[in-house]
Enzyme design. Structure first.
Site, PDB file in Angstrom:
ATOM      1  N   ARG A 320      81.802 189.908  10.053  1.00 34.66           N
ATOM      2  CA  ARG A 320      82.094 190.012  11.486  1.00 34.66           C
ATOM      3  C   ARG A 320      83.269 190.972  11.660  1.00 34.66           C
ATOM      4  O   ARG A 320      84.250 190.908  10.899  1.00 34.66           O
ATOM      5  CB  ARG A 320      82.464 188.641  12.079  1.00 34.66           C
ATOM      6  N   GLU A 349      80.952 195.065  20.173  1.00 30.39           N
ATOM      7  CA  GLU A 349      79.671 195.697  19.832  1.00 30.39           C
ATOM      8  C   GLU A 349      78.853 195.988  21.082  1.00 30.39           C
ATOM      9  O   GLU A 349      78.661 195.070  21.888  1.00 30.39           O
ATOM     10  CB  GLU A 349      78.878 194.791  18.882  1.00 30.39           C
ATOM     11  N   HIS A 368      75.225 197.161  13.216  1.00 27.73           N
ATOM     12  CA  HIS A 368      74.904 195.744  12.958  1.00 27.73           C
ATOM     13  C   HIS A 368      73.445 195.592  12.478  1.00 27.73           C
ATOM     14  O   HIS A 368      72.630 194.929  13.117  1.00 27.73           O
ATOM     15  CB  HIS A 368      75.149 194.906  14.231  1.00 27.73           C
TER      16      HIS A 368
HETATM   17  N1  LIG Z   1      75.787 191.926   9.387  1.00 26.61           N
HETATM   18  C1  LIG Z   1      74.826 191.064   9.578  1.00 26.61           C
HETATM   19  O1  LIG Z   1      73.795 191.371  10.152  1.00 26.61           O
HETATM   20  C2  LIG Z   1      74.982 189.667   9.050  1.00 26.61           C
HETATM   21  C3  LIG Z   1      73.871 188.964   8.553  1.00 26.61           C
HETATM   22  C4  LIG Z   1      74.059 187.671   8.063  1.00 26.61           C
HETATM   23  C5  LIG Z   1      75.323 187.097   8.077  1.00 26.61           C
HETATM   24  N2  LIG Z   1      76.359 187.778   8.612  1.00 26.61           N
HETATM   25  C6  LIG Z   1      77.705 187.207   8.628  1.00 26.61           C
HETATM   26  O2  LIG Z   1      78.171 187.111   7.280  1.00 26.61           O
HETATM   27  C7  LIG Z   1      79.089 186.027   7.154  1.00 26.61           C
HETATM   28  C8  LIG Z   1      78.698 185.156   5.976  1.00 26.61           C
HETATM   29  O3  LIG Z   1      77.448 184.574   6.216  1.00 26.61           O
HETATM   30  P1  LIG Z   1      76.881 183.470   5.210  1.00 26.61           P
HETATM   31  O4  LIG Z   1      75.518 183.172   5.694  1.00 26.61           O
HETATM   32  O5  LIG Z   1      77.122 183.891   3.814  1.00 26.61           O
HETATM   33  O6  LIG Z   1      77.854 182.231   5.557  1.00 26.61           O
HETATM   34  P2  LIG Z   1      78.295 181.063   4.573  1.00 26.61           P
HETATM   35  O7  LIG Z   1      78.826 180.000   5.456  1.00 26.61           O
HETATM   36  O8  LIG Z   1      77.181 180.739   3.644  1.00 26.61           O
HETATM   37  O9  LIG Z   1      79.496 181.702   3.704  1.00 26.61           O
HETATM   38  C9  LIG Z   1      80.781 181.918   4.197  1.00 26.61           C
HETATM   39  C10 LIG Z   1      81.769 181.596   3.080  1.00 26.61           C
HETATM   40  O10 LIG Z   1      83.078 181.973   3.510  1.00 26.61           O
HETATM   41  C11 LIG Z   1      83.992 181.010   2.979  1.00 26.61           C
HETATM   42  N3  LIG Z   1      85.273 181.045   3.680  1.00 26.61           N
HETATM   43  C12 LIG Z   1      85.672 180.340   4.769  1.00 26.61           C
HETATM   44  N4  LIG Z   1      86.943 180.652   5.074  1.00 26.61           N
HETATM   45  C13 LIG Z   1      87.339 181.565   4.155  1.00 26.61           C
HETATM   46  C14 LIG Z   1      88.551 182.250   3.946  1.00 26.61           C
HETATM   47  N5  LIG Z   1      89.603 182.075   4.751  1.00 26.61           N
HETATM   48  N6  LIG Z   1      88.633 183.111   2.910  1.00 26.61           N
HETATM   49  C15 LIG Z   1      87.573 183.309   2.093  1.00 26.61           C
HETATM   50  N7  LIG Z   1      86.403 182.676   2.258  1.00 26.61           N
HETATM   51  C16 LIG Z   1      86.286 181.815   3.275  1.00 26.61           C
HETATM   52  C17 LIG Z   1      83.259 179.701   3.114  1.00 26.61           C
HETATM   53  O11 LIG Z   1      83.808 178.735   2.224  1.00 26.61           O
HETATM   54  C18 LIG Z   1      81.842 180.101   2.740  1.00 26.61           C
HETATM   55  O12 LIG Z   1      81.616 179.914   1.352  1.00 26.61           O
HETATM   56  C19 LIG Z   1      79.062 185.319   8.518  1.00 26.61           C
HETATM   57  O13 LIG Z   1      80.155 185.765   9.274  1.00 26.61           O
HETATM   58  C20 LIG Z   1      77.766 185.780   9.146  1.00 26.61           C
HETATM   59  O14 LIG Z   1      77.792 185.727  10.561  1.00 26.61           O
HETATM   60  C21 LIG Z   1      76.206 189.053   9.074  1.00 26.61           C
HETATM   61  O1  LIG Z   2      74.612 186.500  12.366  1.00 28.34           O
HETATM   62  C1  LIG Z   2      73.604 187.075  11.997  1.00 28.34           C
HETATM   63  O2  LIG Z   2      72.550 186.492  11.689  1.00 28.34           O
HETATM   64  C2  LIG Z   2      73.651 188.547  11.820  1.00 28.34           C
HETATM   65  O3  LIG Z   2      74.853 189.052  12.250  1.00 28.34           O
HETATM   66  C3  LIG Z   2      72.443 189.254  12.402  1.00 28.34           C
HETATM   67  O4  LIG Z   2      72.497 189.448  13.788  1.00 28.34           O
HETATM   68  P1  LIG Z   2      71.202 190.064  14.541  1.00 28.34           P
HETATM   69  O5  LIG Z   2      70.188 188.985  14.602  1.00 28.34           O
HETATM   70  O6  LIG Z   2      71.672 190.467  15.904  1.00 28.34           O
HETATM   71  O7  LIG Z   2      70.739 191.209  13.745  1.00 28.34           O
END
Ligand SMILES: NC(=O)c1ccc[n+]([C@@H]2O[C@H](COP(=O)([O-])OP(=O)(O)OC[C@H]3O[C@@H](n4cnc5c(N)ncnc54)[C@H](O)[C@@H]3O)[C@@H](O)[C@H]2O)c1
Ligand SMILES: O=C(O)[C@H](O)COP(=O)(O)O
Length: 632
Positions: A320, A349, A368
């Site tokens: 994020r 965004e 994104h």
């Molecule tokens: N760019 C995209 O399109 C996209 C897609 C999927 C997920 N995401 C984002 O990626 C991130 C991770 O997603 P995920 O599914 O792996 O989540 P998740 O909950 O499986 O993993 C997050 C991890 O971060 C850890 N964490 C919490 N606080 C922390 C800190 N202060 N320092 C270090 N680690 C910490 C948690 O313990 C957990 O293991 C989320 O923010 C999600 O929204 C983005």
């Molecule tokens: O949180 C998520 O699942 C990702 O950031 C993906 O977002 P999107 O569905 O808008 O691609």
């Protein structure tokens, strides 16, 4: 029970529709509304067992139970919503962003599906009162206005992805609308995008491509750096982070990770060492961000933390945008601390067109796209379609992110214990030293009640909520607590100890033990090395009654300072004076000791958060051996 004794934690679980409830009753059952057609049986909700109510209602679906509860309770005298889907033939499902065909097909078997993309906020508000469900991705802002405009018809919002920061969860709950998401189907896509950004940044792929399309042939300008043998720090070792780690190992990188809450054995299993935040950022050549955006991680990459990094570090962010202070990143890029950044996510965004960060020549950007693969979008579409259809049918969903329904009779008895459970969870996680992976938690309930008459799911859910929510962007409720704990590798076991008591109270005490971790406050550890805290409800108010081997007695209201000292006269006065001089109001104080004039623990409830200097002064009192400040 007095209204004031129902804490906000308990209110979170009082989830009845209060649209037509009078104002005084609303103050009790405020804010959190329900999803009213769940099919969980009363057999499962054995909290009712033994009562006249339970005998009458056993094996009844919750929808019927609620009808009965509602007709029994003058609190819930509202008429049933005319949009109630049990009575509606085919629900209308609005899809406001592109969703995979397989998901759409599934939705069409159940309801009338309208796909309307790029709606303005006004257009969305105009349509929503005709819809029973709304499916979005990250681009649609589902604000309070949307729920208001829905006029009670909207039953479920489905987020086709992980992050639900674009949905006003509080408003959803207030308006009785369930929110579900699809937390797993895009993990691999996000991890692959992280790797794509890592490699293309290292080899200047985007910049070289733009240069060639501009008619140039700049072979010397775009000499890259190699990945093999380089150290990659994964910040946040969850679903996406661990998949990125696996792939980076395959590229021959040395992978370390920082995640205070990840189990060390999960990291070890894929050859990754868990390290402290400072160690990760100061030794890495590449840093890849995968933590959620929470108050703790907001702008955690800032001027101060950039200055601790290796000169020439490269940063990837597919988590994020808000975890980075973007102005500080521009400064770090300008002064060469950060050689390059590759970003998929932004604080705003889309970012402003003139964003210095986006325009920076050493920055690679994508709009994104982390979850945007055909496969992930099909997976997410099916995952969310199943969750939305299930919710419309009245089934409980494992990916619900706001609260399900809990009957008021159960709540009124358990409310103070629900609050106690959450607070013990919050205290326990704050006692864990950063860097220790937390894996297993044991909860011991002492009760005079037959275990069959005590359903602890609600309490376990609240302990899980207390433990997980401060460290993650997960929203825990009765439905998703066990699911989320399991996904995070957290094992929560329960033990019931039958005590001899004539008390009518359902529970005598709750003890939370965290196994095999280091503690910020060594006195919280018992002889067998577990953090252990215990609490009770007294006069309807949660109290902390034991820390490690020390008995204390402090109401869990406001914040708490725990202090271990040599047991000697004058200590209460000395510490109390330090707080008083700095206008920190002490709400409660209790001293517990194992034996006279040896060691004692002082537990001090404070209304305000003491500043660093005040805490330092407490630490400087000669007899004080250790202390910790805990937020409730
Ligand atoms: N760019 C995209 O399109 C996209 C897609 C999927 C997920 N995401 C984002 O990626 C991130 C991770 O997603 P995920 O599914 O792996 O989540 P998740 O909950 O499986 O993993 C997050 C991890 O971060 C850890 N964490 C919490 N606080 C922390 C800190 N202060 N320092 C270090 N680690 C910490 C948690 O313990 C957990 O293991 C989320 O923010 C999600 O929204 C983005
Ligand atoms: O949180 C998520 O699942 C990702 O950031 C993906 O977002 P999107 O569905 O808008 O691609």
């Amino acid at each position: 029970m007095a209204t004031s004794s129902i804490s906000s934690a308990a209110k979170n679980l009082i989830n009845f529709s209060t649209r037509n409830v009078d104002s005084q009753k609303k103050s009790i059952f405020s804010k959190h509304l329900s999803f009213s057609n769940s099919s969980i049986s009363l057999q499962k909700l054995s909290l009712f067992k033994g009562s006249h109510f339970s005998r009458k209602l056993q094996k009844t679906p919750i929808s019927n139970v609620l009808e009965t509860v509602e007709s029994k309770s003058d609190l819930l005298s509202r008429t049933r919503d005319p949009g109630n889907l049990v009575k509606t033939e085919r629900p209308t499902i609005l899809v406001s962003e592109k969703l995979g065909e397989a998901g759409l097909d599934l939705l069409r078997t159940f309801g009338n599906v309208e796909c309307s993309y790029n709606l303005s906020p006004d257009e969305l508000c105009a349509k929503i009162s005709l819809c029973d469900a709304l499916i979005v991705r990250s681009g649609t802002k589902v604000t309070r206005q949307v729920f208001e405009a829905a006029k009670g018809r909207l039953k479920v919002v489905g987020r086709a992805g992980v992050g639900i920061d674009n949905v006003d969860l509080q408003a959803a709950t207030e308006f009785g609308c369930l929110v579900v998401n699809a937390p797993t189907a895009n993990t691999i896509a996000a991890a692959e995008h992280g790797i794509a950004l890592l490699a293309s940044m290292a080899r200047n792929v985007a910049q070289a491509d733009a240069s060639m399309k501009d008619g140039k042939w700049q072979r010397n300008k775009y000499v890259g750096v190699s990945l093999v043998g380089k150290t990659l720090a994964i910040m946040g070792f969850g679903k996406v982070g661990s998949e990125v780690a696996r792939r980076a190992k395959g590229l021959g990188m040395h992978v370390i990770a920082h995640d205070p809450y990840a189990p060390a054995d999960r990291a070890r299993a894929i050859g990754v060492e868990l390290v402290s935040f400072d160690q990760a950022i100061s030794t890495a050549d590449f840093i890849s961000l995968h933590m959620p955006l929470t108050p703790t991680t907001n702008k955690v990459f800032n001027d101060e933390t950039f200055s601790k990094m290796k000169k020439g570090v490269r940063i990837i962010n597919v988590a994020r945008g808000g975890v980075i202070d973007e102005d500080a990143l521009v400064r770090a890029l300008d002064n060469g601390t950060v050689a390059q950044a590759a970003l998929d996510v932004f604080t705003e965004e889309p970012p402003p067109k003139d964003s210095k960060l986006v325009q920076h020549e050493n920055v690679t950007v994508t709009p994104h796209l982390g979850a945007s693969t055909k496969e992930a979008q099909e997976g997410v579409a099916v995952e969310i379609a199943e969750a939305v259809v299930g919710a419309l049918r009245g089934e409980l969903s494992a990916t619900a992110v706001n609260a399900p329904m809990v009957p008021p009779e159960v709540l009124s008895e358990l409310a103070p214990y629900v609050s106690l459970a959450e607070k013990l969870g919050r205290l326990a996680i704050q006692l864990v030293a950063g860097g220790s992976g937390i894996q297993s938690v044991k909860v011991v309930y002492k009760s005079a009640r037959d275990p069959d008459n005590l359903d602890t799911r609600l309490l376990r859910a609240m302990i899980t909520k207390g433990i997980i929510e401060p460290i993650s962007d997960s929203h825990i409720n009765l439905v998703n607590a066990d699911f989320t704990a399991k996904q995070k590798g957290l094992r929560i076991s329960e033990e019931r100890v039958l005590v001899d008591s004539s008390s009518e109270n359902p529970i005598d005490s709750i003890q939370v033990q965290v196994s095999n971790v280091e503690s910020k406050f060594a006195s919280a550890l018992t002889e067998n090395g577990n953090i252990s805290i215990e609490g009770r409800v007294k006069y309807g108010i949660p109290h902390l009654t034991c820390v490690g081997s020390f008995g204390v007695d402090v109401s869990l209201d406001g914040n708490l300072i725990l202090c271990r000292q040599v047991d000697q006269p004058g200590m209460i006065g000395r510490v109390g004076n330090i707080l008083g001089e700095r206008n920190v109001n002490v709400s409660f104080m209790s001293v517990g000791r194992t034996a006279k004039r040896t060691k004692a623990i002082m537990a001090i409830g404070v209304d305000e958060e003491p500043d660093k200097d005040t805490l330092k002064k407490i630490g400087e009192v000669p007899a004080v051996e250790e202390f910790v400040f805990l937020e409730l």
